[in-house]
Write a protein that holds these residues in place. Structure first.
Motif, PDB file in Angstrom:
ATOM      1  N   ARG A  31      47.981  49.279   3.655  1.00  0.00           N
ATOM      2  CA  ARG A  31      47.070  50.414   3.800  1.00  0.00           C
ATOM      3  C   ARG A  31      46.829  50.774   5.255  1.00  0.00           C
ATOM      4  N   ARG A  32      46.810  49.795   6.135  1.00  0.00           N
ATOM      5  CA  ARG A  32      46.600  50.062   7.553  1.00  0.00           C
ATOM      6  C   ARG A  32      47.737  50.932   8.102  1.00  0.00           C
ATOM      7  N   GLU A  33      48.954  50.623   7.708  1.00  0.00           N
ATOM      8  CA  GLU A  33      50.092  51.415   8.168  1.00  0.00           C
ATOM      9  C   GLU A  33      50.035  52.831   7.586  1.00  0.00           C
ATOM     10  N   LEU A  34      49.639  52.933   6.318  1.00  0.00           N
ATOM     11  CA  LEU A  34      49.532  54.254   5.704  1.00  0.00           C
ATOM     12  C   LEU A  34      48.431  55.082   6.371  1.00  0.00           C
ATOM     13  N   GLU A  35      47.343  54.434   6.758  1.00  0.00           N
ATOM     14  CA  GLU A  35      46.264  55.144   7.443  1.00  0.00           C
ATOM     15  C   GLU A  35      46.731  55.675   8.793  1.00  0.00           C
ATOM     16  N   LEU A  36      47.500  54.862   9.510  1.00  0.00           N
ATOM     17  CA  LEU A  36      48.016  55.313  10.801  1.00  0.00           C
ATOM     18  C   LEU A  36      48.968  56.495  10.624  1.00  0.00           C
ATOM     19  N   ARG A  37      49.781  56.433   9.585  1.00  0.00           N
ATOM     20  CA  ARG A  37      50.679  57.559   9.318  1.00  0.00           C
ATOM     21  C   ARG A  37      49.882  58.825   9.010  1.00  0.00           C
ATOM     22  N   ALA A  38      48.796  58.657   8.262  1.00  0.00           N
ATOM     23  CA  ALA A  38      47.965  59.817   7.926  1.00  0.00           C
ATOM     24  C   ALA A  38      47.348  60.430   9.178  1.00  0.00           C
ATOM     25  N   VAL A  39      46.907  59.595  10.093  1.00  0.00           N
ATOM     26  CA  VAL A  39      46.339  60.084  11.345  1.00  0.00           C
ATOM     27  C   VAL A  39      47.382  60.890  12.120  1.00  0.00           C
TER      28      VAL A  39
ATOM     29  N   GLU B 111      51.294  62.277   8.604  1.00  0.00           N
ATOM     30  CA  GLU B 111      52.195  61.912   7.507  1.00  0.00           C
ATOM     31  C   GLU B 111      51.358  61.419   6.322  1.00  0.00           C
ATOM     32  N   GLY B 112      51.106  62.275   5.359  1.00  0.00           N
ATOM     33  CA  GLY B 112      50.278  61.914   4.223  1.00  0.00           C
ATOM     34  C   GLY B 112      48.802  62.076   4.544  1.00  0.00           C
ATOM     35  N   THR B 113      47.964  61.597   3.622  1.00  0.00           N
ATOM     36  CA  THR B 113      46.513  61.730   3.771  1.00  0.00           C
ATOM     37  C   THR B 113      45.846  60.360   3.670  1.00  0.00           C
ATOM     38  N   LEU B 114      44.608  60.313   4.135  1.00  0.00           N
ATOM     39  CA  LEU B 114      43.840  59.070   4.037  1.00  0.00           C
ATOM     40  C   LEU B 114      43.554  58.722   2.585  1.00  0.00           C
ATOM     41  N   GLU B 115      43.363  59.741   1.750  1.00  0.00           N
ATOM     42  CA  GLU B 115      43.137  59.506   0.320  1.00  0.00           C
ATOM     43  C   GLU B 115      44.366  58.839  -0.307  1.00  0.00           C
ATOM     44  N   GLU B 116      45.543  59.315   0.061  1.00  0.00           N
ATOM     45  CA  GLU B 116      46.772  58.723  -0.466  1.00  0.00           C
ATOM     46  C   GLU B 116      46.935  57.283   0.032  1.00  0.00           C
ATOM     47  N   ALA B 117      46.519  57.027   1.264  1.00  0.00           N
ATOM     48  CA  ALA B 117      46.608  55.671   1.800  1.00  0.00           C
ATOM     49  C   ALA B 117      45.717  54.716   1.018  1.00  0.00           C
ATOM     50  N   ALA B 118      44.512  55.175   0.658  1.00  0.00           N
ATOM     51  CA  ALA B 118      43.568  54.311  -0.056  1.00  0.00           C
ATOM     52  C   ALA B 118      43.996  54.051  -1.485  1.00  0.00           C
TER      53      ALA B 118
END
Length: 324
Positions: A191-199, A202-209
């Motif tokens: 999730r940490r990597e997905l959050e950084l991508r969202a920032v 690339e994608g959204t914070l909702e998708e990361a969660a």
């Protein structure tokens, strides 16, 4: 008399004034010193002074068929010279032989700790211990099994007036101070990597969660070369009443922060017992193994918990089968 003051009388009065000014200044200085001494914080223990510490321990199997958590605490007779070391490892349930990996990691950390120079800087000590644990795990697995087994690791070292910690994976270390629980480390999860991508767009914070693999580990022992380590540059300056909590995800996934705070207001072993009772009362069908070590700094109404447990070289608990 003509209204003039004689030289003798003048210098006599001047001397009296100077004496009174000096006395007033001395009184003000003393008052400031007294006020400062009243407001100054209590001094931390000097090197060689015994630590007023309690340790609480919780280690249970939950609803799993085996115990893949493992933990250890350095023996009390070494706390003054070496510091108090606690380590918790959580074998990865999705991979085979997680119990062997966690046991190997904890054993390597504790055995290496006894041989380290006592004057070594705490952060370097913890890195050296992690190096030993990772080497032992990689040797256990061999090239053909690297990545097929794994374990998290969190270690805390209470030494003199500071608490240092290191973590790999998603086991947590927290500080409970003045009724507030604060997580000190950062988990290595996808999730940490997905959050950084969202920032970065690339994608959204909702998708990361909500990602199905959001909680998957991105760094752990057993992957060969560790990808991430959480190790602050400076120790946490300890204060009387502080409680440091090291725990596997079986604890923090089962209880809320408010429930943990309620338990941690008790003395160390009472807090560990209360956490265990709350987790057990939930009776979750899929309850993971749950392990916690609570380090309490400061005086207490109860005896030191370490005296109530038998151990050869510190407490070491790694039950592997249900009922044993």
């Amino acid at each position: 008399m003509n209204g003039e003051i004689s030289p003798a009388l003048f210098w006599g009065l001047a001397g009296l004034v100077l004496v009174l000014i000096a006395a007033a200044a001395s009184g003000i200085t003393a008052l400031v010193i007294r006020r400062k001494s009243k407001s100054a914080p209590k001094p931390a223990p000097e090197a060689g002074e015994p630590l007023s510490v309690q340790v609480g321990k919780l280690h249970a199997q939950g609803a799993r068929e085996g115990q893949q958590d493992c933990f250890s605490v350095s023996p009390e007779d070494l706390w003054e010279t070496h510091g108090l070391l606690a380590v918790v490892a959580d074998g990865m349930g999705g991979l085979e032989n997680g119990d062997q990996v966690s046991q190997t990691a904890v054993s390597a950390v504790i055995n290496s700790f006894f041989s380290l120079p006592t004057e070594m800087e705490p952060q370097r000590q913890l890195l050296t211990l992690l190096q030993s644990a990772n080497g032992a795990v990689n040797y256990l697995l061999g090239p053909e099994r690297v990545g097929q087994c794994g374990s998290t690791l969190v270690a805390g070292l209470l030494k003199k007036d500071g608490f240092s910690f290191l973590s790999v994976g998603d086991s947590r270390v927290c500080l409970f101070r003045d009724g507030v629980l604060v997580q000190l480390n950062r988990e290595h999860i996808y999730r940490r990597e997905l959050e950084l991508r969202a920032v970065n767009g690339e994608g959204t914070l909702e998708e990361a969660a909500s990602h199905p693999r959001a909680s998957g580990l991105t760094s752990y022992l057993g992957m060969g070369q560790i990808r991430g380590v959480d190790l602050p540059d400076q120790p946490v300056r300890i204060q009387p009443g502080d409680r440091f909590l090291l725990m596997s995800d079986g604890v923090y996934n089962a209880l809320t922060s408010e429930e943990l705070c309620g338990a941690l207001s008790l003395d160390a072993q009472e807090a560990a017992d209360a956490i265990g009772e709350m987790v057990e009362s939930r009776a979750w069908p899929g309850q993971d193994n749950y392990t916690a070590v609570i380090i309490q700094y400061g005086s207490s109404k109860t005896d030191k918990v370490g005296e109530k447990h038998d151990s050869a070289r510190g407490l070491f608990r790694c039950r592997r089968k249900r009922g044993k």
